[in-house]
Design a protein around this motif. Structure first.
Motif, mmCIF file in Angstrom:
data_model
loop_
_atom_site.group_PDB
_atom_site.id
_atom_site.type_symbol
_atom_site.label_atom_id
_atom_site.label_comp_id
_atom_site.label_asym_id
_atom_site.label_seq_id
_atom_site.Cartn_x
_atom_site.Cartn_y
_atom_site.Cartn_z
ATOM 1 N N MET A 70 0.838 -1.186 0.000
ATOM 2 C CA MET A 70 0.000 0.000 0.000
ATOM 3 C C MET A 70 0.884 1.252 0.000
ATOM 4 S SD MET A 70 -2.768 1.257 2.821
ATOM 5 C CE MET A 70 -1.736 2.327 3.792
ATOM 6 N N THR A 71 0.553 2.162 -0.861
ATOM 7 C CA THR A 71 1.285 3.419 -0.918
ATOM 8 C C THR A 71 0.428 4.505 -0.286
ATOM 9 O OG1 THR A 71 2.323 2.737 -2.966
ATOM 10 C CG2 THR A 71 2.407 5.066 -2.449
ATOM 11 N N THR A 72 1.044 5.253 0.583
ATOM 12 C CA THR A 72 0.321 6.325 1.255
ATOM 13 C C THR A 72 0.312 7.578 0.381
ATOM 14 O OG1 THR A 72 0.103 7.501 3.337
ATOM 15 C CG2 THR A 72 2.314 7.270 2.502
ATOM 16 N N THR A 73 -0.716 8.393 0.528
ATOM 17 C CA THR A 73 -0.775 9.673 -0.169
ATOM 18 C C THR A 73 0.033 10.666 0.650
ATOM 19 O OG1 THR A 73 -2.964 9.163 -1.007
ATOM 20 C CG2 THR A 73 -2.296 11.470 -1.041
ATOM 21 N N ARG A 74 1.106 11.142 0.059
ATOM 22 C CA ARG A 74 1.996 12.066 0.769
ATOM 23 C C ARG A 74 1.615 13.499 0.410
ATOM 24 N NH1 ARG A 74 7.385 11.315 -0.941
ATOM 25 N NH2 ARG A 74 6.449 10.871 -2.938
ATOM 26 N N THR A 75 0.854 14.122 1.285
ATOM 27 C CA THR A 75 0.381 15.477 1.052
ATOM 28 C C THR A 75 1.227 16.457 1.859
ATOM 29 O OG1 THR A 75 -1.834 14.573 0.825
ATOM 30 C CG2 THR A 75 -1.661 16.938 1.049
ATOM 31 N N PHE A 76 1.588 17.537 1.208
ATOM 32 C CA PHE A 76 2.372 18.584 1.846
ATOM 33 C C PHE A 76 1.463 19.368 2.784
ATOM 34 C CE2 PHE A 76 4.014 23.095 0.922
ATOM 35 C CZ PHE A 76 4.758 23.124 2.069
ATOM 36 N N LYS A 77 1.748 19.286 4.078
ATOM 37 C CA LYS A 77 1.028 20.044 5.108
ATOM 38 C C LYS A 77 2.055 20.580 6.094
ATOM 39 C CE LYS A 77 -3.157 17.190 5.427
ATOM 40 N NZ LYS A 77 -3.998 16.451 6.391
ATOM 41 N N THR A 78 1.663 21.598 6.827
ATOM 42 C CA THR A 78 2.530 22.128 7.870
ATOM 43 C C THR A 78 1.695 22.705 8.997
ATOM 44 O OG1 THR A 78 4.320 23.666 8.391
ATOM 45 C CG2 THR A 78 2.711 24.398 6.756
ATOM 46 N N PHE A 85 -1.890 21.179 0.716
ATOM 47 C CA PHE A 85 -1.436 22.025 -0.377
ATOM 48 C C PHE A 85 -1.446 21.243 -1.680
ATOM 49 C CE2 PHE A 85 0.438 24.066 3.309
ATOM 50 C CZ PHE A 85 0.135 25.388 3.081
ATOM 51 N N ILE A 86 -0.673 20.179 -1.710
ATOM 52 C CA ILE A 86 -0.510 19.407 -2.938
ATOM 53 C C ILE A 86 0.136 18.079 -2.568
ATOM 54 C CG2 ILE A 86 1.787 20.327 -3.432
ATOM 55 C CD1 ILE A 86 1.046 20.383 -6.411
ATOM 56 N N GLU A 87 -0.110 17.085 -3.373
ATOM 57 C CA GLU A 87 0.592 15.824 -3.169
ATOM 58 C C GLU A 87 2.038 16.015 -3.632
ATOM 59 O OE1 GLU A 87 -1.237 12.274 -4.691
ATOM 60 O OE2 GLU A 87 -3.226 12.984 -4.117
ATOM 61 N N ILE A 88 2.950 15.402 -2.928
ATOM 62 C CA ILE A 88 4.375 15.577 -3.217
ATOM 63 C C ILE A 88 4.699 15.191 -4.654
ATOM 64 C CG2 ILE A 88 6.722 14.833 -2.590
ATOM 65 C CD1 ILE A 88 5.224 16.715 -0.519
ATOM 66 N N ASP A 89 4.102 14.108 -5.149
ATOM 67 C CA ASP A 89 4.382 13.666 -6.519
ATOM 68 C C ASP A 89 3.905 14.649 -7.579
ATOM 69 O OD1 ASP A 89 5.670 11.404 -5.602
ATOM 70 O OD2 ASP A 89 3.842 10.186 -5.647
ATOM 71 N N ASN A 90 3.060 15.607 -7.209
ATOM 72 C CA ASN A 90 2.554 16.603 -8.158
ATOM 73 C C ASN A 90 3.307 17.929 -8.114
ATOM 74 O OD1 ASN A 90 0.597 14.812 -9.072
ATOM 75 N ND2 ASN A 90 -0.908 15.521 -7.589
ATOM 76 N N ILE A 91 4.346 18.022 -7.299
ATOM 77 C CA ILE A 91 5.154 19.242 -7.257
ATOM 78 C C ILE A 91 5.885 19.354 -8.594
ATOM 79 C CG2 ILE A 91 7.137 20.382 -6.182
ATOM 80 C CD1 ILE A 91 6.288 19.077 -3.549
ATOM 81 N N SER A 92 5.734 20.484 -9.252
ATOM 82 C CA SER A 92 6.287 20.629 -10.598
ATOM 83 C C SER A 92 7.803 20.819 -10.618
ATOM 84 C CB SER A 92 5.608 21.789 -11.327
ATOM 85 O OG SER A 92 5.821 22.991 -10.617
ATOM 86 N N ASN A 93 8.376 21.347 -9.560
ATOM 87 C CA ASN A 93 9.818 21.561 -9.531
ATOM 88 C C ASN A 93 10.514 20.236 -9.192
ATOM 89 O OD1 ASN A 93 12.491 22.125 -8.363
ATOM 90 N ND2 ASN A 93 11.925 24.262 -8.674
ATOM 91 N N ASP A 94 11.244 19.720 -10.173
ATOM 92 C CA ASP A 94 11.899 18.417 -9.994
ATOM 93 C C ASP A 94 12.869 18.400 -8.826
ATOM 94 O OD1 ASP A 94 10.551 17.362 -12.154
ATOM 95 O OD2 ASP A 94 12.175 17.737 -13.573
ATOM 96 N N GLU A 95 13.632 19.474 -8.640
ATOM 97 C CA GLU A 95 14.628 19.503 -7.574
ATOM 98 C C GLU A 95 13.985 19.351 -6.199
ATOM 99 O OE1 GLU A 95 17.288 22.833 -7.799
ATOM 100 O OE2 GLU A 95 17.513 22.595 -9.958
ATOM 101 N N TYR A 96 12.921 20.077 -5.947
ATOM 102 C CA TYR A 96 12.265 20.001 -4.645
ATOM 103 C C TYR A 96 11.637 18.625 -4.460
ATOM 104 C CZ TYR A 96 12.504 25.111 -5.139
ATOM 105 O OH TYR A 96 12.919 26.391 -5.342
#
Length: 167
Positions: free
Chosen positions: A1-9, A74-85
């Motif tokens: 199972m893969t968890t949904t990694r969402t950016f939160k703070t 904010f967004i799922e980590i896999d959907n962050i457009s900046n490859d470096e981050y």
């Protein structure tokens, strides 16, 4: 199972103080930034999250008070457009999973968020103390830490694999 990694703070106030785009989003339409753009050391929250995650992880410091106090997704980590981050976050994420192999991925991602919040706190304290952000100076504190941390985690991983092989 893969968890949904969402950016939160739980540190939205710090993001507003250190991230130009976050500061702009918090403004009303007729408001202007009250300080120069040059005083915001991070362009976006993903950059600050990635830096905070690395620093918190290297310090082995988690902000456990963050649990349950996160702002909106904010967004799922896999959907962050900046490859470096995205790649930096994914790299440390793999290390978090190794360090916390006794918990499921959902709990390990919770730990990653807590590392990030602890790292963001450290960055904020450095900014308040120095009046500017010096990533090179901050990272020099951790000189050699990556090598030692990686070696330690990989050694633990090898030991666990050897124990499994003997069963």
């Amino acid at each position: 199972m893969t968890t949904t990694r969402t950016f939160k703070t739980a540190k939205q106030n710090i993001y507003r103080n250190l991230v130009l785009r976050t500061a702009r989003l918090a403004l009303d339409d007729d408001e202007d930034l009250d300080r120069p753009e040059s005083e915001y050391p991070f362009d976006d929250g993903y950059e600050l999250f990635a830096a905070g995650l690395a620093i918190g992880f290297l310090n082995e410091n988690r902000n456990e008070e963050s649990r349950g106090n996160y702002s909106q997704d904010f967004i799922e980590i896999d959907n962050i457009s900046n490859d470096e981050y995205r790649e930096a976050i994914n790299f440390v994420w793999e290390l978090v999973k190794i360090r916390h192999d006794d918990v499921d991925e959902t709990e390990a991602w919770e730990y990653a968020r807590q590392y990030a919040d602890a790292g963001v706190d450290k960055i904020n304290r450095e900014m308040e103390y120095r009046g500017e952000f010096d990533m090179i100076g901050l990272l020099s504190i951790f000189e050699g830490e990556w090598d030692e941390t990686l070696e330690k985690l990989l050694q633990e991983e090898k030991l666990e694999e050897a124990e499994i092989d003997t069963l």
